[in-house]
Design a protein around this motif. Structure first.
Motif, mmCIF file in Angstrom:
data_model
loop_
_atom_site.group_PDB
_atom_site.id
_atom_site.type_symbol
_atom_site.label_atom_id
_atom_site.label_comp_id
_atom_site.label_asym_id
_atom_site.label_seq_id
_atom_site.Cartn_x
_atom_site.Cartn_y
_atom_site.Cartn_z
ATOM 1 N N GLU A 360 74.370 64.752 37.462
ATOM 2 C CA GLU A 360 74.525 63.875 38.620
ATOM 3 C C GLU A 360 74.309 62.406 38.267
ATOM 4 O O GLU A 360 74.951 61.527 38.839
ATOM 5 C CB GLU A 360 73.527 64.296 39.700
ATOM 6 C CG GLU A 360 73.746 65.713 40.210
ATOM 7 C CD GLU A 360 72.536 66.236 40.963
ATOM 8 O OE1 GLU A 360 71.611 65.437 41.236
ATOM 9 O OE2 GLU A 360 72.497 67.438 41.267
ATOM 10 N N HIS A 361 73.384 62.143 37.351
ATOM 11 C CA HIS A 361 73.050 60.756 36.991
ATOM 12 C C HIS A 361 72.895 60.642 35.470
ATOM 13 O O HIS A 361 71.796 60.438 34.956
ATOM 14 C CB HIS A 361 71.764 60.322 37.693
ATOM 15 C CG HIS A 361 71.856 60.349 39.180
ATOM 16 N ND1 HIS A 361 72.511 59.376 39.905
ATOM 17 C CD2 HIS A 361 71.387 61.259 40.081
ATOM 18 C CE1 HIS A 361 72.435 59.674 41.193
ATOM 19 N NE2 HIS A 361 71.776 60.809 41.334
ATOM 20 N N PRO A 362 74.001 60.784 34.736
ATOM 21 C CA PRO A 362 73.906 60.800 33.271
ATOM 22 C C PRO A 362 73.355 59.499 32.691
ATOM 23 O O PRO A 362 72.503 59.535 31.797
ATOM 24 C CB PRO A 362 75.351 61.050 32.828
ATOM 25 C CG PRO A 362 76.198 60.626 34.002
ATOM 26 C CD PRO A 362 75.393 60.945 35.207
ATOM 27 N N ARG A 363 73.828 58.349 33.188
ATOM 28 C CA ARG A 363 73.286 57.092 32.665
ATOM 29 C C ARG A 363 71.863 56.863 33.187
ATOM 30 O O ARG A 363 71.013 56.309 32.483
ATOM 31 C CB ARG A 363 74.180 55.915 33.045
ATOM 32 C CG ARG A 363 73.773 54.612 32.342
ATOM 33 C CD ARG A 363 74.576 53.427 32.850
ATOM 34 N NE ARG A 363 75.992 53.533 32.517
ATOM 35 C CZ ARG A 363 76.524 53.051 31.390
ATOM 36 N NH1 ARG A 363 75.749 52.442 30.514
ATOM 37 N NH2 ARG A 363 77.812 53.190 31.152
ATOM 38 N N GLY A 364 71.615 57.285 34.410
ATOM 39 C CA GLY A 364 70.267 57.137 34.947
ATOM 40 C C GLY A 364 69.246 57.890 34.121
ATOM 41 O O GLY A 364 68.143 57.389 33.854
ATOM 42 N N ASP A 404 74.468 51.754 39.453
ATOM 43 C CA ASP A 404 74.166 52.998 40.166
ATOM 44 C C ASP A 404 73.010 53.740 39.501
ATOM 45 O O ASP A 404 72.139 54.303 40.178
ATOM 46 C CB ASP A 404 75.399 53.896 40.210
ATOM 47 C CG ASP A 404 76.471 53.345 41.136
ATOM 48 O OD1 ASP A 404 76.156 52.439 41.934
ATOM 49 O OD2 ASP A 404 77.629 53.803 41.032
ATOM 50 N N ALA A 405 73.017 53.753 38.177
ATOM 51 C CA ALA A 405 71.946 54.440 37.446
ATOM 52 C C ALA A 405 70.605 53.781 37.716
ATOM 53 O O ALA A 405 69.589 54.459 37.939
ATOM 54 C CB ALA A 405 72.252 54.431 35.949
ATOM 55 N N PHE A 406 70.588 52.468 37.698
ATOM 56 C CA PHE A 406 69.343 51.736 37.916
ATOM 57 C C PHE A 406 68.838 51.946 39.344
ATOM 58 O O PHE A 406 67.633 52.128 39.577
ATOM 59 C CB PHE A 406 69.562 50.252 37.632
ATOM 60 C CG PHE A 406 68.318 49.424 37.693
ATOM 61 C CD1 PHE A 406 67.409 49.435 36.645
ATOM 62 C CD2 PHE A 406 68.051 48.631 38.801
ATOM 63 C CE1 PHE A 406 66.256 48.671 36.697
ATOM 64 C CE2 PHE A 406 66.907 47.863 38.868
ATOM 65 C CZ PHE A 406 65.999 47.881 37.805
ATOM 66 N N THR A 410 65.171 53.803 40.307
ATOM 67 C CA THR A 410 64.115 53.025 40.955
ATOM 68 C C THR A 410 63.859 53.454 42.397
ATOM 69 O O THR A 410 62.944 52.928 43.032
ATOM 70 C CB THR A 410 64.461 51.522 40.937
ATOM 71 O OG1 THR A 410 65.745 51.324 41.540
ATOM 72 C CG2 THR A 410 64.499 50.997 39.506
ATOM 73 N N THR A 411 64.650 54.381 42.909
ATOM 74 C CA THR A 411 64.457 54.848 44.282
ATOM 75 C C THR A 411 63.254 55.790 44.351
ATOM 76 O O THR A 411 63.155 56.734 43.567
ATOM 77 C CB THR A 411 65.707 55.589 44.779
ATOM 78 O OG1 THR A 411 66.818 54.685 44.767
ATOM 79 C CG2 THR A 411 65.497 56.114 46.195
#
Length: 762
Positions: A360-364, A404-406, A410-411
């Motif tokens: 869902e969030h590969p770069r995240g 989007d990853a950042f 941070t959420t």
């Protein structure tokens, strides 16, 4: 009423002989009295007396228990004959009421309409006798005595404390760490009334409350469910004097209809109850300004505030715990707090590492990995821009944008924190501390990529951030030590390009030993800049012999005879600075007399700067100690730090030295920037038993590049019994000054022929 109790007592006396009835009676009394009820079969007469007195007591305090016992007596006891076969109420109309002993559920005359609870329809009814209507109001379930537990029997998890990562053999709740507010909380719990612990989510309110309640010896605790009607608590306490605590975690859930208000709180207090609750500071300050009943209760509460940040004393108590989870929490909990670390840290780690996150969030996920590795490098936080650069060293990822990853990382999750949190400085970000602790503890993370180390070092050097640069360099050296020992030239050169001072020189020596010609030339340049021409010549000879043109060019410029000739020329022309330098060059070479002559000529010409050098030569080499000390004192008076260091050293050798003067001279030299004086003052203080101050000076001298300081640190650690640390420093000392250094140098002419060493290590 007495007659009714007599009948009920008689019925229960017979019903108790039935096992099912006995079990039911025991369950009723187990809820009323924590000790339960005996089911022994007394004599009929004694049992009736016992039952009648018991029922009278129950009717006052536990009316619901009377109802339950009536049901048992009706089901298992003797069935009494009806006194009057005619009903007292006759249904004559289609909507009249027929009563069968109880009108808890009323059936209207048409047999189709039901009215439950407190609704009774008397329309179209004929009454043939006196009718008494009684309405009983029951607000929820009365808390049974079994639910009022001694405070010392209540466990943290029952109190709402969140469990942490399960570790076999350890409690799911870590040991309690005394908070600075504990004494205050215990004090405000002594008077009856409402006490509120104020704090944000996951700051340790429940655990602190649990600890505080345990100080209330002899109290019993009740924990209502959120939104539960609190009025039945009065019924439970009425007629049973004692000491009680009502725990209202998240007081907001216990305000409103049926909740805590001033009248209910006053009645609870009069019955001996302390009410303890929690609330967020924002909610507290908002509600205390209101006028609703629940808000007036909040305004009058005694409060204890619990912050997210732990004090130094609290952290020190945490670090001293023997629980293996304590020290990682001490190291990594950060500004998010220890309570948050234990409560949600493992959940955040699992969220980061799960397979679904990679999809869902590969770069995240990679951003968080980069932040964790940055923390492993010893850095507290970096800019988002630098974090993005570091992330690129893992793998290319185009399925998710950096923005989007950042945003995802941070959420806040679990109502507490994001995976990335603000760093100590503005506009910086770091990994949530528990992620680093769990990652390090898991042992399944790959080593930090070399490119991450170099990116961080280059960034911090470019920013002029010396502390972060040194921290990362130290961490890199430690992490890469196995590869360094294996002779990995890429690592050695990477460190050499970014280190400074002696450490950089050490890496270059290691590279030079491997035959890396540019490192040999660079070492020669360092020696030249330092004025260490002998070493420069040695490295340049090795490099020039191997074919380095640059080394050959530098070799000619460093020839000592040419330097001496030009300095002499300048001195003879009246350049007293050159005369001073020439004299210093000559000193220690067997030409001290010539050096003194040049220094005196410079002094005659008014060049006072030679005083320190002249004093040193006279006292050390010319056996004129008194005159030498006069010159040194003169130089000291002019602020010559080196002269102060030299005079202090010479005076310290005397058995009748003035200790105060020696220390003053060393201090002056240290303040003037003389690095050797820093080390010498440390030796002086160590001799006086001032070990801690001496260690601090040794560390300072080491940072200034003073040679042989590693030996002093190692020896002092050994004296202090810190054997493991001492061994590490002895190893460093051996690296800086190898015991076989002389044997590694080229053999002089006439010596038995051997292959020359690969390097000229120092």
């Amino acid at each position: 009423m007495a007659a009714e109790f007599g009948e009920l007592a008689e019925a229960l006396t017979q019903a108790i002989r039935v096992p099912a009835a006995a079990s039911g009676i025991e369950q009723v009394f187990s809820r009323v009295w924590a000790s339960g009820f005996s089911t022994m079969r007394p004599t009929r007469q004694a049992a009736a007396v016992h039952w009648r007195a018991t029922l009278e007591e129950l009717s006052r305090d536990y009316p619901l228990a009377i109802s339950e016992l009536q049901e048992i007596a009706f089901e298992y006891g003797p069935k009494p004959a009806p006194r009057n076969p005619a009903p007292s109420v006759t249904a004559t109309g289609p909507r009249s009421v027929a009563v069968g002993g109880s009108i808890g559920v009323a059936i209207t005359g048409d047999n189709s309409t039901y009215a439950a609870g407190d609704h009774v329809d008397f329309r179209d009814s004929t009454f043939h006798d006196r009718v008494v209507g009684v309405q009983h109001n029951h607000y929820g379930t009365v808390p049974a005595p079994a639910e009022w537990r001694p405070v010392e029997q209540v466990e943290p998890l029952e109190f709402g404390v969140r469990p942490t990562r399960h570790v076999p053999g350890l409690s799911d709740v870590p040991p309690y760490v005394s908070r600075d507010c504990d004494d205050v909380l215990r004090a405000v719990l002594v008077p009856k009334g409402l006490v509120l612990i104020l704090g944000e989510s996951c700051v340790g309110k429940s655990y602190t409350a649990w600890q505080g309640v345990r100080s209330l010896v002899g109290h019993r605790l009740y924990v209502p469910d959120p939104g539960e009607d609190l009025r039945p608590v009065l019924t439970a306490l009425k007629g049973r004097p004692g000491k009680y605590v009502v725990w209202l975690d998240e007081l907001t859930d216990h305000l409103g209809d049926g909740g805590l208000d001033p009248r209910l709180l006053g009645r609870l207090t009069s019955l001996g109850a302390v009410v303890l609750g929690t609330m967020s500071p924002d909610e507290y300050y908002r509600r205390r300004r209101g006028t609703a009943p629940g808000e007036r209760v909040v305004a009058d509460a005694r409060t204890v505030e619990l912050g997210r940040d732990w004090s130094a004393a609290e952290l020190d108590r945490l670090a001293r715990l023997e629980d293996p989870r304590a020290y990682p929490a001490y190291m990594w909990s950060g500004a998010e707090g220890v309570a948050s670390y234990f409560a949600v840290g493992h959940h955040l780690f699992d969220e980061w590492r799960r397979v679904g996150t990679q999809l869902e969030h590969p770069r995240g996920q990679l951003l968080v990995r980069a932040a964790v590795d940055i923390a492993r490098c010893g850095v507290g936080g970096v800019s988002a821009e630098l974090l993005g650069k570091v992330q690129e060293h893992y793998r290319a990822e185009e399925r998710e944008s950096f923005e989007d990853a950042f945003a995802w990382a941070t959420t806040p999750m679990f109502g507490v924190s994001g995976l990335l949190v603000p760093g100590d400085e503005g506009d910086t970000w770091r990994a949530y501390g528990a992620l680093v602790a769990e990652a390090v503890g898991s042992g399944d993370l790959e080593p930090v990529p070399d490119g991450v180390w170099w990116t961080l070092l280059d960034a911090f050097r470019g920013q002029g951030s010396a502390p972060d640069f040194r921290t990362v360099l130290d961490a890199a050296r430690t992490a890469m030590q196995p590869r360094i020992e294996a002779g990995d030239l890429d690592v050695v050169l990477g460190l050499a390009r970014r280190a400074e001072g002696e450490e950089r020189e050490a890496w270059l020596r290691m590279a030079a030993k491997s035959g890396h010609l540019p490192s040999q030339v660079e070492l020669a340049r360092i020696m030249e800049d330092r004025g260490d021409e002998d070493r420069a010549l040695r490295y340049l000879e090795l490099a020039a012999t191997a074919g380095s043109t640059e080394a050959a060019a530098r070799l000619g410029s460093l020839l000592r005879r040419r330097a001496e000739r030009w300095l002499r020329t300048a001195a003879e022309a009246g350049d007293w600075t050159a005369a001073h330098e020439l004299a210093d060059m000559l000193a220690g070479t067997g030409r001290e007399g010539e050096a003194i002559r040049w220094l005196r000529r410079a002094a005659i010409a008014g060049h006072r700067e030679v005083a320190g050098s002249l004093g040193t030569l006279l006292s050390r080499w010319w056996a004129e100690e008194a005159k030498g000390h006069d010159w040194l004192r003169y130089a000291v008076a002019w602020g010559d730090a080196r002269a102060a260091s030299e005079l202090g050293a010479q005076l310290s050798w005397r058995t009748d030295c003035d200790m105060a003067e020696v220390e003053r001279l060393y201090r002056q030299a240290v303040d003037g920037g003389d690095a050797d004086a820093t080390r010498n003052l440390g030796i002086w203080w160590e001799g006086q038993g001032r070990s801690d101050e001496a260690m601090a000076l040794y560390q300072q001298a080491l940072g200034q590049g003073v040679t042989d300081t590693e030996d002093l640190i190692a020896e002092l650690l050994r004296k202090q019994g810190r054997t493991a640390e001492a061994e590490e420093w002895f190893r460093r000392a051996a690296e800086a000054n190898p015991p076989d250094l002389l044997e590694s140098l080229p053999k002089p002419p006439g010596h038995p022929a051997t292959d020359p060493p690969d390097t000229v290590d120092e």
